[in-house]
Design a protein around this motif. Structure first.
Motif, PDB file in Angstrom:
ATOM      1  N   ILE A  39       0.910  -1.193  -0.074  1.00 45.95           N
ATOM      2  CA  ILE A  39       0.105   0.031  -0.203  1.00 45.95           C
ATOM      3  C   ILE A  39       0.720   1.313   0.064  1.00 45.95           C
ATOM      4  N   GLN A  40       1.970   1.061   0.654  1.00 45.61           N
ATOM      5  CA  GLN A  40       2.839   2.360   0.655  1.00 45.61           C
ATOM      6  C   GLN A  40       3.439   2.670  -0.806  1.00 45.61           C
ATOM      7  N   GLU A  41       3.650   1.500  -1.413  1.00 47.30           N
ATOM      8  CA  GLU A  41       4.268   1.520  -2.863  1.00 47.30           C
ATOM      9  C   GLU A  41       3.273   2.312  -3.615  1.00 47.30           C
ATOM     10  N   SER A  42       1.806   1.965  -3.473  1.00 53.31           N
ATOM     11  CA  SER A  42       0.927   2.461  -4.250  1.00 53.31           C
ATOM     12  C   SER A  42       0.471   3.998  -4.167  1.00 53.31           C
ATOM     13  N   LEU A  43       0.700   4.435  -2.749  1.00 52.19           N
ATOM     14  CA  LEU A  43       0.607   5.871  -2.582  1.00 52.19           C
ATOM     15  C   LEU A  43       1.621   6.739  -3.007  1.00 52.19           C
ATOM     16  N   GLN A  44       2.994   6.028  -2.979  1.00 47.38           N
ATOM     17  CA  GLN A  44       4.062   6.748  -3.457  1.00 47.38           C
ATOM     18  C   GLN A  44       3.974   6.951  -5.016  1.00 47.38           C
ATOM     19  N   HIS A  45       3.484   6.021  -5.496  1.00 50.68           N
ATOM     20  CA  HIS A  45       3.221   6.013  -7.075  1.00 50.68           C
ATOM     21  C   HIS A  45       2.409   7.059  -7.548  1.00 50.68           C
ATOM     22  N   PHE A  46       1.269   7.184  -6.758  1.00 52.55           N
ATOM     23  CA  PHE A  46       0.345   8.230  -7.000  1.00 52.55           C
ATOM     24  C   PHE A  46       1.076   9.664  -6.710  1.00 52.55           C
ATOM     25  N   SER A  47       1.783   9.829  -5.583  1.00 54.14           N
ATOM     26  CA  SER A  47       2.510  10.995  -4.983  1.00 54.14           C
ATOM     27  C   SER A  47       3.435  11.676  -6.407  1.00 54.14           C
ATOM     28  N   LYS A  48       4.172  10.468  -6.862  1.00 52.78           N
ATOM     29  CA  LYS A  48       5.264  10.894  -7.735  1.00 52.78           C
ATOM     30  C   LYS A  48       4.880  11.083  -8.895  1.00 52.78           C
ATOM     31  N   ASN A  49       3.954  10.233  -9.466  1.00 53.72           N
ATOM     32  CA  ASN A  49       3.599  10.279 -11.084  1.00 53.72           C
ATOM     33  C   ASN A  49       2.555  11.155 -11.027  1.00 53.72           C
ATOM     34  N   LYS A  50       2.565  12.491 -11.523  1.00 51.23           N
ATOM     35  CA  LYS A  50       1.296  13.206 -11.613  1.00 51.23           C
ATOM     36  C   LYS A  50       0.537  12.890 -12.906  1.00 51.23           C
ATOM     37  N   ARG A  51       0.730  11.931 -13.677  1.00 52.56           N
ATOM     38  CA  ARG A  51       0.071  11.490 -14.860  1.00 52.56           C
ATOM     39  C   ARG A  51      -0.912  10.507 -14.218  1.00 52.56           C
ATOM     40  N   ASN A  52      -0.501   9.790 -13.378  1.00 51.23           N
ATOM     41  CA  ASN A  52      -1.471   8.934 -12.667  1.00 51.23           C
ATOM     42  C   ASN A  52      -2.044   9.225 -11.534  1.00 51.23           C
ATOM     43  N   ASN A  53      -3.178  10.135 -11.381  1.00 48.21           N
ATOM     44  CA  ASN A  53      -3.777  10.687 -10.292  1.00 48.21           C
ATOM     45  C   ASN A  53      -4.357   9.835  -9.601  1.00 48.21           C
ATOM     46  N   LEU A  54      -4.707   9.955  -8.338  1.00 49.03           N
ATOM     47  CA  LEU A  54      -5.427   8.885  -7.378  1.00 49.03           C
ATOM     48  C   LEU A  54      -6.817   9.361  -7.893  1.00 49.03           C
ATOM     49  N   SER A  55      -7.415   8.197  -8.262  1.00 50.71           N
ATOM     50  CA  SER A  55      -8.856   8.081  -8.626  1.00 50.71           C
ATOM     51  C   SER A  55      -9.873   7.998  -7.271  1.00 50.71           C
ATOM     52  N   SER A  56     -11.042   8.429  -7.588  1.00 50.07           N
ATOM     53  CA  SER A  56     -12.068   8.053  -6.436  1.00 50.07           C
ATOM     54  C   SER A  56     -12.063   6.540  -5.891  1.00 50.07           C
TER      55      SER A  56
END
Length: 443
Positions: A204-221
C-alpha cells in the motif's frame, strides 16, 4: 478510463454558425443545436467538374464518385457502392465515410461511456459539425463519469495525504526503535510475526508513493476508496493485536498470526478490487479475529483453567472456541453468542483475580521472602523456591504435573518468573541480582 480524450471546447457566447439555405441554428455553439442535419444533396461541383457527394451545408468530401470511383465505392460499412450514397468528410481525421453506415456506427453502444470515434482510424470526432449534438451529449456523459471516478483533484489529494498519515502510524509498529513506538513494545514482535501483514503495508505504501510521484497517474475516487478499505482492515487487525501483547501462550499467538495471514492473502488475491459484499464478509471475519484475540487473552491467564472448572464453564468455552476455529462462515448471530460467552468468562475471571489478589498478598507476606522467589510452570501454575531462590532440583507441578525448578541455580527454560506475585523484575538468584550484590559489596 485511463486513456486520453480529445475533448472539444465550446465557447459559451459565440453564435452557432451551422446553417445552410434550408436550415439554421439559432442558439450558441455551446448549446445543443436546435436544427437537424440537412439531408439535401450538396449542389456544389468539385474542382474536377463532377457533383459533390456530400450534403448541403457540410464540408465537401475531397473524393469524386467518377474520378475516384474505386476508392469511393469500396465497401466498408455496407452502402458505399449504392448509386445515391452520400458521404461525410470527418474534419478530425480527414476520412470520407458513407453517411448511413456512419450514423449506424455512431448509434451503436455496448454500454461503455466514451467519445464517438471514426470507424476507420478511431480518432475522436470533435469538430464535425453534423454530429456535434451527439458529441456534446457524450462529452457531458464522459465528464460526469470522470468526475465520479477521479473526483475533485484537491479533495483526492487531501485524501491521499490522509491515507499516507494513517499508513505511517501503522508502519511505526514495525520500527525497531522503541522511542517511535506506541503502544508498548511487545506488540511489535507480534505484528511483525505476520510476514503478509508487513508485505501488505509495504504494498500500500508503494501504491501511495506511485500516485504521489507520478502526476500523470492521479489517484482516482475508486483508488482512494480501495486503499482506504485496505488501510482500515490493517488498522482493525492492529487494534486487535494491541491487547494481544498480554498473551503468553505461543499457541494462541500462532493461531492469531495464521488467521491474519489467511485474511490478508484473500485481499491480496483480489488484485486491488473488493466488492461491497466482500468488504462486508471481511468485516465480519475481522470481528471473529477480535473475539479470537479476546479469548486468547482469557486463556493466557494463570487462573483460566481452575476458574472455568470451578464455575462449570468448560462447555461454553468449548462452544466458543469451536466457532472461532471453524472454517465455516462467521455471522452476526454467532458473534452475539461468542461475545456473551467471552463476557461471562471475563467476569468470573475478574472476580477470581480479585480473590486471588487478596490471597496473593497474604501468601507473599506470610512467606516473608524478598522479591524474585516466585515462579510458574509451563501452564502458569505458581510455585516458590526458598533459600537463595536459585533452582537446584527438578520437581513436578502439584496442579498439572509439568516439570518445575531446575539445576545448578538455572531455571528450566519452560518455567518463568512469576512477576505478578511480588512485582519482581528478575529472580532472586540470577545474573542481574548477583551483579547488583557484587556492586553493593564493592562499595
Amino acid at each position: 478510463m485511463q486513456g486520453k480524450w480529445t475533448i472539444p471546447q465550446f465557447p459559451p457566447v459565440e453564435p452557432c454558425l451551422w446553417r445552410c439555405e434550408h436550415l439554421k441554428c439559432n442558439l450558441y455553439c455551446s448549446d445543443k443545436c436546435d436544427r437537424p442535419p440537412c439531408n439535401k444533396p450538396c449542389k456544389k461541383d468539385l474542382q474536377c467538374g463532377h457533383p459533390c457527394i456530400g450534403f448541403c451545408g457540410e464540408p465537401c468530401p475531397p473524393l469524386c464518385r467518377v474520378c475516384d470511383r474505386e476508392e469511393v465505392t469500396a465497401v466498408f460499412l455496407g452502402q458505399e457502392d449504392e448509386p445515391g450514397a452520400r458521404f461525410i468528410y470527418l474534419e478530425d481525421c480527414h476520412h470520407v465515410v458513407e453517411s448511413q453506415g456512419l450514423e449506424t456506427w455512431l448509434g451503436q453502444s455496448d454500454g461503455e461511456i466514451a467519445m464517438k470515434v471514426c470507424p476507420k482510424c478511431k480518432t475522436t470526432i470533435a469538430c464535425t459539425q453534423r454530429y456535434m449534438n451527439l458529441v456534446k451529449k457524450h462529452y457531458k456523459d464522459v465528464a460526469r463519469v470522470k468526475l465520479r471516478v477521479f473526483g475533485k483533484m484537491k479533495e483526492l489529494e487531501n485524501k491521499r495525504r490522509e491515507l499516507e498519515v494513517r499508513l505511517y502510524k501503522l508502519s511505526l509498529y514495525q520500527m525497531k526503535d522503541p522511542k517511535f513506538i506506541f503502544p508498548p513494545f511487545p506488540i511489535i514482535s507480534l505484528v511483525n510475526s505476520s510476514s503478509l501483514y508487513t508485505k501488505f503495508v509495504k504494498q500500500i505504501q508503494e501504491s501511495l508513493q506511485h500516485f504521489s510521484k507520478n502526476k500523470r497517474n492521479n489517484l482516482s475516487s475508486h483508488d482512494a476508496e480501495t486503499l482506504g478499505i485496505q488501510i482500515q482492515i490493517l488498522e482493525q487487525l492492529n487494534d486487535a493485536f494491541v491487547p494481544a501483547a498480554k498473551i503468553s501462550n505461543d499457541s494462541s499467538k500462532n493461531k492469531m498470526i495464521k488467521f491474519v495471514d489467511q485474511l490478508i492473502q484473500v485481499i491480496i488475491n483480489r488484485d486491488d478490487y473488493l466488492s461491497q459484499q466482500e468488504v462486508k464478509e471481511i468485516n465480519i471475519e475481522l470481528q471473529r479475529f477480535h473475539r479470537l484475540s479476546q479469548m486468547s487473552i482469557i486463556e493466557s491467564s494463570h487462573l483460566f483453567q481452575t476458574t472455568i472448572d470451578q464455575h462449570e464453564k468448560m462447555r461454553d468455552y468449548e462452544e466458543a472456541t469451536k466457532v472461532l476455529d471453524s472454517i465455516e462462515k462467521y455471522s452476526g448471530d454467532k458473534d452475539d453468542r461468542v461475545n456473551q460467552i467471552i463476557r461471562d468468562l471475563q467476569l468470573i475471571l475478574k472476580q477470581s483475580l480479585e480473590v486471588h489478589e487478596n490471597e496473593r498478598k497474604q501468601i507473599v507476606k506470610a512467606m516473608g521472602l524478598k522479591q524474585g522467589h516466585w515462579f510458574k510452570c509451563p501452564n502458569g501454575h505458581i510455585y516458590v523456591i526458598t533459600e537463595c531462590g536459585g533452582a537446584m532440583e527438578v520437581g513436578k507441578c502439584n496442579e498439572c504435573g509439568a516439570a518445575i525448578g531446575g539445576t545448578q541455580h538455572r531455571l528450566l527454560d519452560t518455567n518463568h518468573l512469576a512477576q505478578e506475585m511480588d512485582t519482581a523484575t528478575h529472580a532472586a538468584w540470577s545474573d542481574t541480582a548477583n551483579m547488583e550484590n557484587y556492586a553493593m559489596d564493592a562499595e
